[in-house]
Design an enzyme around this catalytic site. Structure first.
Site, mmCIF file in Angstrom:
data_model
loop_
_atom_site.group_PDB
_atom_site.id
_atom_site.type_symbol
_atom_site.label_atom_id
_atom_site.label_comp_id
_atom_site.label_asym_id
_atom_site.label_seq_id
_atom_site.Cartn_x
_atom_site.Cartn_y
_atom_site.Cartn_z
ATOM 1 N N THR A 85 0.798 -1.229 0.000
ATOM 2 C CA THR A 85 0.000 0.000 0.000
ATOM 3 C C THR A 85 0.834 1.284 0.000
ATOM 4 O OG1 THR A 85 -1.837 -1.107 1.061
ATOM 5 C CG2 THR A 85 -1.720 1.277 1.342
ATOM 6 N N ASP A 297 -9.436 -3.265 -0.124
ATOM 7 C CA ASP A 297 -8.251 -4.003 0.338
ATOM 8 C C ASP A 297 -8.569 -4.856 1.558
ATOM 9 O OD1 ASP A 297 -5.250 -4.394 0.251
ATOM 10 O OD2 ASP A 297 -5.468 -3.582 2.272
HETATM 11 ZN ZN ZN Z 1 -3.034 -1.394 -0.447
#
Ligand code: ZN
Length: 557
Positions: A85, A297
């Site tokens: 991320t 996510d």
């Molecule tokens: Zn991510």
């Protein structure tokens, strides 16, 4: 500010009537559409792979449908190996590889850190007293390069640079160090940076959210007809199932709230509130709003990518974005949307195995720094407590303990690399000294070697001494549990390939299937808002968003 030429749609009848159709077309007339947009809305959907976009593209009816009918690059790439991320978000608004942004991973080891905890979170200020990895102060201080919003502020001081996200690291990496406002989810509400005040509008939203969060959603969410065929239980190794959860989440549970479409819908509410409070896109100068939607996510990690959960989420995401665009339309704001992802993702091995790829597996639980370190201790006859290897997980960066003498360190490196390479699930083991000597990769990103990909997320002051990459379809979760059954982080296309979409009223739609990169986003948006970026400061290139012979890029491109 530089005017941007947009192509004018020419009807077929005009072409047919034209006797000299191969002559140079006349320059399009300047119109209101050539003025800079008033708002750049940069959206990142966490873990939104190009595969998910392709799978759900025909089912969208809301905001995603609008974007899918804009300028579409279905093969965008987060080119680097460390598809996490923080590195991914660091590329989107900076035009730079993680090798240049300095954001090599979500976490890294800094053996020289002043505090006792040597594990550093990408979006924290570890110099703040009393902090550790589990109790940190949010900061973009580790981001080494400016974002588009920061560059815009330099040439247009009236422009505002704002970020809102379900994750602090997404907001910070897209917004950068000088944000006019920033909000992110933190333990049951939306928070801002230390020393800043939560403005009254967002505070009121937090108050409205509180009972919703506490109550949970015992009834769950309806399953759209297009998702019904996916509503099927899949057993997960070690117990538990996924595949038939309808988001009937318990009250007051942060993990369950985050892994549900509710996180995105409240993140969008905060974004709309900030647009209202700050009158974003309604002043003389262009504003930049970075929006990170994180539920995708959390849902991918908790339930995989191919079950009913992701299908319901895709439907909800599409509707949430549709609502946001309608909100902006109603205000008459001239806005330009860019949507991409920080990385892709793939399904849990148990379902992949059932669905035509029995090679999918979970990582050998002995593939980790402690177990391999113990083997190295035995191999080299080192003191039992010498802990020669440090790492944050089974893949990526392994660090040599800096307390070891240099000659021992060399032996540890050689032995550890040999031991790591011997695991059948390991695809490649790189020596950081070799990566450091290697130039940054160029050429088609899909053809980069594994070493090229590792180089693109290598930054010597923070990277490990040894970089470990797994083979395809090996999930680096040995022991799955609630909230964490599937993941990303590999150097393969299922984790690297993401859609890159642009939309603005009047922008003529086209699709370019050839590969482009997320580092191309900043130099593509920059000319629309009068920002000039020297080519040697970034790794990307401007993508011409004009469907016709005109160009939205500066002449030197
Ligand atoms: Zn991510």
């Amino acid at each position: 500010m530089r005017k941007v030429a947009l192509s004018v749609a020419v009807s077929l009848s005009v072409l047919a009537a034209s006797p000299a159709f191969c002559e140079e077309p006349a320059a399009p007339e300047a119109s209101a559409e050539t003025a800079p947009p008033k708002l750049i809305l940069a959206i990142s959907i966490d873990q939104f792979s190009a595969d998910l976009f392709a799978q759900y593209r025909q089912t969208y009816t809301g905001g995603m449908k609008r974007l899918a009918n804009g300028v579409v690059f279905p093969s965008g790439y987060q080119g680097h190996a460390a598809t996490e991320t923080c590195p991914g978000h660091s590329t989107i608004m900076t035009g730079s590889n993680p090798a240049r942004t300095g954001i090599i991973a979500n976490d890294w080891v800094d053996q020289g850190a002043a505090r006792a905890d040597k594990v550093i979170y990408c979006a924290e200020d570890e110099t703040q007293p009393g902090t550790d990895h589990g109790n940190y102060v949010e900061s973009a201080g580790h981001l080494l390069v400016p974002t588009l919003g920061e560059r815009l502020q330099k040439v247009s001081p009236a422009s505002r640079n704002v970020a809102v996200s379900g994750k602090d690291r997404a907001a910070l990496m897209m917004g950068g160090n000088t944000v006019d406002a920033i909000y992110f989810w933190k333990k049951g509400q939306f928070a801002t940076l230390k020393g800043r005040t939560i403005e009254p509008g967002v505070a009121k939203l937090n108050a409205e959210l509180k009972p919703v969060f506490a109550a949970g959603a015992p009834a769950g969410m309806p399953v759209p007809e297009s998702c019904a065929h996916l509503d099927r239980t899949v057993p997960v190794k070690g117990g538990g199932t996924v595949g038939s959860y309808h988001f009937n989440r318990p009250g007051g549970n942060d993990g369950a709230f985050r892994a549900s479409p509710a996180l995105d819908s409240w993140t969008v509410k905060v974004a709309e509130q900030v647009i209202d409070d700050m009158k974003l896109g309604q002043g003389k100068a262009t504003d930049v709003l970075s929006l990170g939607l994180s539920a995708n996510d959390y849902i991918g990690h908790a339930f995989g990518t191919e079950g009913v959960e992701m299908c319901v989420q895709q439907n909800a995401l599409d509707q949430a974005l549709g609502g946001l665009f309608a909100f902006l339309d109603a205000k008459g704001i001239d806005y330009m949307v860019m949507l991409t992802a920080d990385h892709g993702g793939h399904d849990l091995p148990e379902r992949i195995d059932m669905q035509a790829d029995p090679a999918a597996s979970r990582i050998d639980p002995t593939l980790n720094a402690d177990d391999i370190g113990a083997t190295v201790v035995a191999d080299l006859g080192l003191p039992a407590d010498s802990k020669p290897l440090l790492a944050r997980g089974p893949i990526g960066d392994y660090y040599l303990n800096r307390a070891l003498p240099d000659d021992v360190k060399d032996k540890v490196r050689a032995d550890a690399m040999e031991r790591l390479s011997a695991f059948p699930q390991v695809a490649a083991v790189f020596d950081a000294r070799d990566l450091a000597r290697r130039p940054l990769p160029t050429g088609p990103v899909e053809e980069w070697t594994l070493e090229d990909r590792a180089r693109a997320s290598f930054y010597a002051p923070r990277s490990g001494d040894i970089i470990v990459l797994l083979k395809k379809a090996v999930t680096p979760i040995a022991h799955p549990g609630p909230g964490y059954v599937a993941t990303h982080g590999s150097p393969y296309d299922y984790d690297r390939r993401v859609p890159i979409l642009f939309w603005r009223k009047g922008l003529v739609q086209f699709e370019q299937p050839l590969s482009v990169r997320t580092v191309d986003i900043e130099p593509t948006l920059a000319p629309f808002v009068g920002v000039t970026i020297p080519a040697d400061q970034i790794d990307g290139r401007c993508l011409d968003l004009d469907a016709g012979p005109g160009s939205t890029c500066p002449a030197q491109n």
